[in-house]
Design a protein around this motif. Structure first.
Motif, mmCIF file in Angstrom:
data_model
loop_
_atom_site.group_PDB
_atom_site.id
_atom_site.type_symbol
_atom_site.label_atom_id
_atom_site.label_comp_id
_atom_site.label_asym_id
_atom_site.label_seq_id
_atom_site.Cartn_x
_atom_site.Cartn_y
_atom_site.Cartn_z
ATOM 1 N N ALA A 118 -41.930 -22.775 21.606
ATOM 2 C CA ALA A 118 -43.210 -22.523 20.947
ATOM 3 C C ALA A 118 -44.355 -22.950 21.854
ATOM 4 C CB ALA A 118 -43.278 -23.270 19.621
ATOM 5 N N GLY A 119 -45.320 -22.075 22.016
ATOM 6 C CA GLY A 119 -46.482 -22.390 22.838
ATOM 7 C C GLY A 119 -46.255 -22.179 24.322
ATOM 8 N N GLY A 120 -45.021 -21.945 24.705
ATOM 9 C CA GLY A 120 -44.712 -21.724 26.112
ATOM 10 C C GLY A 120 -45.050 -20.303 26.530
ATOM 11 N N LYS A 121 -45.062 -20.097 27.815
ATOM 12 C CA LYS A 121 -45.362 -18.773 28.344
ATOM 13 C C LYS A 121 -44.276 -18.407 29.341
ATOM 14 C CE LYS A 121 -49.033 -16.040 30.359
ATOM 15 N NZ LYS A 121 -50.426 -16.021 30.805
ATOM 16 N N THR A 122 -43.594 -17.312 29.053
ATOM 17 C CA THR A 122 -42.494 -16.873 29.895
ATOM 18 C C THR A 122 -42.560 -15.364 30.041
ATOM 19 O OG1 THR A 122 -41.103 -18.636 29.012
ATOM 20 C CG2 THR A 122 -39.980 -16.868 30.156
ATOM 21 N N GLU A 123 -42.352 -14.877 31.240
ATOM 22 C CA GLU A 123 -42.296 -13.433 31.450
ATOM 23 C C GLU A 123 -40.831 -13.023 31.430
ATOM 24 O OE1 GLU A 123 -43.605 -10.297 34.862
ATOM 25 O OE2 GLU A 123 -45.001 -11.914 34.358
ATOM 26 N N VAL A 124 -40.522 -12.045 30.596
ATOM 27 C CA VAL A 124 -39.139 -11.593 30.458
ATOM 28 C C VAL A 124 -39.079 -10.068 30.539
ATOM 29 C CG1 VAL A 124 -38.453 -13.553 29.029
ATOM 30 C CG2 VAL A 124 -39.257 -11.464 27.945
ATOM 31 N N LEU A 125 -37.910 -9.579 30.874
ATOM 32 C CA LEU A 125 -37.657 -8.147 30.780
ATOM 33 C C LEU A 125 -37.159 -7.883 29.367
ATOM 34 C CD1 LEU A 125 -35.868 -7.528 34.200
ATOM 35 C CD2 LEU A 125 -38.212 -6.952 33.561
ATOM 36 N N TRP A 126 -38.007 -7.249 28.552
ATOM 37 C CA TRP A 126 -37.713 -7.043 27.138
ATOM 38 C C TRP A 126 -37.057 -5.675 26.955
ATOM 39 C CZ3 TRP A 126 -37.618 -10.480 23.467
ATOM 40 C CH2 TRP A 126 -37.642 -10.104 22.133
ATOM 41 N N PRO A 127 -35.862 -5.631 26.388
ATOM 42 C CA PRO A 127 -35.208 -4.342 26.182
ATOM 43 C C PRO A 127 -35.913 -3.537 25.093
ATOM 44 C CG PRO A 127 -33.896 -6.102 25.222
ATOM 45 C CD PRO A 127 -35.053 -6.746 25.911
ATOM 46 N N ILE A 128 -36.423 -2.379 25.469
ATOM 47 C CA ILE A 128 -37.153 -1.517 24.532
ATOM 48 C C ILE A 128 -36.518 -0.135 24.539
ATOM 49 C CG2 ILE A 128 -39.380 -0.463 23.999
ATOM 50 C CD1 ILE A 128 -40.699 -2.761 25.513
ATOM 51 N N PRO A 129 -36.069 0.309 23.373
ATOM 52 C CA PRO A 129 -35.511 1.655 23.332
ATOM 53 C C PRO A 129 -36.602 2.697 23.547
ATOM 54 C CG PRO A 129 -35.607 0.720 21.125
ATOM 55 C CD PRO A 129 -36.038 -0.343 22.078
ATOM 56 N N LYS A 130 -36.270 3.750 24.237
ATOM 57 C CA LYS A 130 -37.227 4.835 24.448
ATOM 58 C C LYS A 130 -37.149 5.771 23.260
ATOM 59 C CE LYS A 130 -36.971 4.801 29.490
ATOM 60 N NZ LYS A 130 -38.086 3.968 29.686
ATOM 61 N N GLY A 131 -38.208 6.514 23.053
ATOM 62 C CA GLY A 131 -38.196 7.506 21.996
ATOM 63 C C GLY A 131 -39.208 7.218 20.922
ATOM 64 N N VAL A 132 -39.117 7.999 19.876
ATOM 65 C CA VAL A 132 -40.027 7.902 18.745
ATOM 66 C C VAL A 132 -39.208 7.801 17.477
ATOM 67 C CG1 VAL A 132 -41.921 9.099 19.899
ATOM 68 C CG2 VAL A 132 -40.191 10.413 18.671
ATOM 69 N N ILE A 133 -39.887 7.833 16.348
ATOM 70 C CA ILE A 133 -39.204 7.664 15.072
ATOM 71 C C ILE A 133 -38.134 8.731 14.855
ATOM 72 C CG2 ILE A 133 -40.865 8.971 13.697
ATOM 73 C CD1 ILE A 133 -39.243 5.703 12.627
ATOM 74 N N TYR A 134 -38.296 9.889 15.427
ATOM 75 C CA TYR A 134 -37.287 10.948 15.302
ATOM 76 C C TYR A 134 -36.730 11.271 16.667
ATOM 77 C CZ TYR A 134 -34.983 15.221 13.912
ATOM 78 O OH TYR A 134 -34.041 16.175 13.669
ATOM 79 N N PRO A 135 -35.434 11.066 16.875
ATOM 80 C CA PRO A 135 -34.867 11.245 18.220
ATOM 81 C C PRO A 135 -34.876 12.697 18.691
ATOM 82 C CG PRO A 135 -33.135 10.831 16.623
ATOM 83 C CD PRO A 135 -34.437 10.709 15.888
#
Length: 71
Positions: A54-71
């Motif tokens: 909490a309160g810390g700052k870290t840079e991470v590679l965040w896994p984000i799926p590509k696409g929109v609400i309808y594939p």
């Protein structure tokens, strides 16, 4: 979907979590299969989040799926 229900075996997933600047805007949502995609993204994001303080700052590679609400 129009009635607020997901198709069977599908989940609406937040690309950026609500507790980390994400919103319920359609651009932040993607429709993905429950297994294995939703399980994989959720598990990876939870593992990354648990390692943060909490309160810390870290840079991470965040896994984000590509696409929109309808594939």
């Amino acid at each position: 979907m129009r009635d607020g229900n997901n198709p069977i075996d599908w989940e609406v997933h937040h690309k950026f979590p609500l507790d980390d600047s994400g919103t319920n805007a359609f651009g932040n949502l993607v429709l993905i299969k429950k297994s294995p995609e939703h399980v994989m993204f959720t598990t990876a994001q939870q593992k990354i989040s648990r390692a943060m303080t909490a309160g810390g700052k870290t840079e991470v590679l965040w896994p984000i799926p590509k696409g929109v609400i309808y594939p």
